[in-house]
Design an enzyme around this catalytic site. Structure first.
Site, PDB file in Angstrom:
ATOM      1  N   TYR A 124       6.973  14.126  -4.079  1.00  0.00           N
ATOM      2  CA  TYR A 124       7.167  13.134  -3.018  1.00  0.00           C
ATOM      3  C   TYR A 124       6.666  11.747  -3.422  1.00  0.00           C
ATOM      4  CZ  TYR A 124       8.280  16.997   0.140  1.00  0.00           C
ATOM      5  OH  TYR A 124       8.859  18.081   0.742  1.00  0.00           O
ATOM      6  N   GLY A 125       5.664  11.689  -4.298  1.00  0.00           N
ATOM      7  CA  GLY A 125       5.137  10.384  -4.709  1.00  0.00           C
ATOM      8  C   GLY A 125       6.189   9.551  -5.414  1.00  0.00           C
ATOM      9  N   LEU A 167       0.894   5.711  -0.223  1.00  0.00           N
ATOM     10  CA  LEU A 167       0.080   6.927  -0.170  1.00  0.00           C
ATOM     11  C   LEU A 167       0.963   8.136   0.107  1.00  0.00           C
ATOM     12  CD1 LEU A 167      -2.728   8.435   0.139  1.00  0.00           C
ATOM     13  CD2 LEU A 167      -2.489   7.973   2.590  1.00  0.00           C
ATOM     14  N   THR A 168       0.719   9.200  -0.633  1.00  0.00           N
ATOM     15  CA  THR A 168       1.227  10.527  -0.284  1.00  0.00           C
ATOM     16  C   THR A 168       0.047  11.341   0.212  1.00  0.00           C
ATOM     17  OG1 THR A 168       2.887  10.393  -2.040  1.00  0.00           O
ATOM     18  CG2 THR A 168       2.451  12.563  -1.103  1.00  0.00           C
ATOM     19  N   GLU A 225       1.816  -4.249  -5.371  1.00  0.00           N
ATOM     20  CA  GLU A 225       0.673  -5.154  -5.311  1.00  0.00           C
ATOM     21  C   GLU A 225      -0.449  -4.637  -6.201  1.00  0.00           C
ATOM     22  OE1 GLU A 225      -2.406  -6.495  -1.816  1.00  0.00           O
ATOM     23  OE2 GLU A 225      -0.256  -6.563  -1.368  1.00  0.00           O
ATOM     24  N   CYS A 252       0.869  -1.179   0.000  1.00  0.00           N
ATOM     25  CA  CYS A 252       0.000   0.000   0.000  1.00  0.00           C
ATOM     26  C   CYS A 252       0.904   1.228   0.000  1.00  0.00           C
ATOM     27  CB  CYS A 252      -0.905  -0.012   1.231  1.00  0.00           C
ATOM     28  SG  CYS A 252      -2.032   1.385   1.329  1.00  0.00           S
TER      29      CYS A 252
END
Length: 495
Positions: A367-368, A357-358, A389, A355
């Site tokens: 940043y991603g 997330l930014t 995944e 998983c």
């Protein structure tokens, strides 16, 4: 039911049609009105009417109590759904009532008494898509279940599709990539504009129908100096779930219903960074590694927070089998959480990300891609390839596409020798399947004299050079202080 609501496109949301039947605590008149499509208002001075569908009604805590309505703006992404009061609805315009799905009815009639031969073939099919319930094990996600949009994430294995992707101009998330998709039969062009429109209206993917059917329960959160609108439902405890603003400590991620409670907590909270080992530090960016088994409460709070912005996430409390890698930015106060990714301690599918997330307040700042690059840097340290995944969310898919394209093109331009896909995989730690998919996307695979060759087009090279001129954050491998973790069978036996 549909009616008209005033709405700024930035505040428009996507929602589920099946919720209208569950509206409670509303009068008959309100129920009748709520089955219509409305238009919502987002500001008193600058707004326009948007067609919206009312999905839910609930009482407000005002004195005297009133009703507010949960609306989905038609043809807009689900993450823009919101609660509006009655003053923002316009019932003077034409109202559309829900129509029965004729296709479903025809399908039911057609499959009511199937022939014996077809029934036997259907029973012999190796896999049939099913939807796991919220309580099922997380591994069900890998058992061949197909969700809306999953084909886009795994289109490299589909022989019927051939994609051409040109590197995007933007710095984050690949959201401005030029995409052209062609199908052999029939010949059809899938432009960048069409793909963006599809992502805008379709919403994120989900593995669980019961999740997508839920109405967003929080309007916004306050985290540090940022106030952020929630995108999706998150299973916070009932006493916190329906407050207008949820106050979250940006260091320990504890949540409170009022700002006063948060202030009292901050006077006692001594945590100034994620509760794990700092494994990377360069300039103002740091990465921390947290074991889900050792820091259960913090990791569970992190999963609840991320569920506000990830529609497809179904794991909140079973954090023992995972490691969490949190990216922070440092200042004189402490290390502020920017984003994170999690990975299984032992992945049978060789995934390097479970998983990712930014947080919205830090998106579109580079940043991603930094998170994605760090996950592959860990794979290089482990000496193996990895892949995220599947299925990916809509924004996640675009981010990975942009990273894979940029990394592969950079490597191909840096060498004058003939290279194979396996050699590219060894150098970048990207799996051969993802590399093949990316090369097909950018049109770099050519058939020449009886064999396939890799050949970069001029447009791809020009776009790469333009992107390289921008100031970008990059992972510096020498700043990584980390050794791969190895777990014994007894350590992996989660009770």
């Amino acid at each position: 039911m549909s009616s008209s609501a005033k709405g700024d496109p930035a505040n428009l949301v996507n929602a589920n049609e099946n919720m209208t039947a569950n509206m409670t605590n509303a009068t008959d008149e309100v129920k009748e009105a709520a089955l219509k499509q409305a238009t919502a208002i987002t500001s008193d001075t600058d707004y326009e009417y948007r067609k919206a569908e009312i999905l839910w009604a609930r009482e407000t805590k005002a004195d005297p109590p009133g009703l507010e309505y949960y609306v989905h703006y038609v043809e807009f992404n689900k993450r823009l759904d919101e609660w509006v009061d009655f003053s923002r609805l316009d019932f003077n315009r034409e109202i559309e009532f829900p129509k029965p799905d004729q296709k479903k009815n025809k399908n039911r009639e057609a499959t009511a008494t199937p022939p014996a031969g077809k029934q036997q073939q259907r029973n012999q099919s190796p896999l049939r898509a099913s939807t796991p319930t919220a309580g099922q094990k997380r591994k069900a996600q890998h058992d061949g279940l197909e969700t809306p949009g999953s084909a886009a994430a795994e289109s490299a294995t589909d022989d019927k599709e051939n994609h051409h992707v040109v590197l995007g101009n933007d710095e984050e998330d690949g959201e401005t990539m030029d995409v052209v998709q062609e199908e052999h039969a029939p010949q059809e062009t899938f432009s960048k504009k069409q793909e963006i429109e599809k992502l805008r209206t379709s919403g994120s993917m989900t593995q669980c129908v019961s999740e997508i059917a839920r109405v967003k329960n929080l309007n916004k959160i306050q985290m540090g100096k940022h106030e952020v609108e929630a995108w999706y439902f998150a299973p916070y405890p009932q006493e916190y779930a329906y407050c207008d603003t949820l106050y979250i400590c940006e260091f320990c991620l504890s949540y409170y219903a009022s700002h006063k409670q948060l202030e009292r907590h901050r006077d006692r909270c001594q945590l100034q960074h994620p509760p794990g080992n700092e494994i990377y530090r360069y300039e103002e960016v740091s990465f921390f590694e947290i074991d889900g088994r050792k820091q259960k409460t913090w990791c569970r709070n992190l999963c609840l927070l991320s569920k506000l912005f990830l529609d497809h996430k179904t794991l909140y409390y079973d954090v023992d089998p995972f490691l969490f890698y949190c990216m922070t930015v440092r200042d004189e106060v402490g290390c502020h959480l920017i984003g994170y990714f999690s990975k299984e301690k032992e992945s049978s599918e060789n995934y390097n990300v479970a998983c990712i997330l930014t947080l919205p307040q830090y998106q579109r700042l580079g940043y991603g891609k930094l998170l994605i690059a760090f996950s592959y840097e860990l794979s290089k340290a482990e000496g193996r390839t990895g892949s995220p995944e599947k299925p990916l969310s809509d924004l996640g898919l675009l981010s990975y596409r942009a990273y894979w394209t940029e990394t592969i093109v950079e490597y191909l331009l840096s060498t004058n020798e003939d290279v194979t896909i396996e050699e590219i995989s060894q150098k970048t730690s990207i799996t051969s399947q993802d590399i093949l998919h990316t090369l097909q996307n950018i049109g770099a695979l050519k058939y020449y004299r009886g064999q396939h060759i890799i050949c970069l087009g001029d447009k791809v090279v020009e776009q790469f050079e333009r992107n390289q001129k921008k100031r970008r954050r990059k992972i510096v491998p020498g700043k990584l202080d980390w050794k791969p973790l190895h777990f014994t069978p007894s350590q992996l036996r989660f009770l």
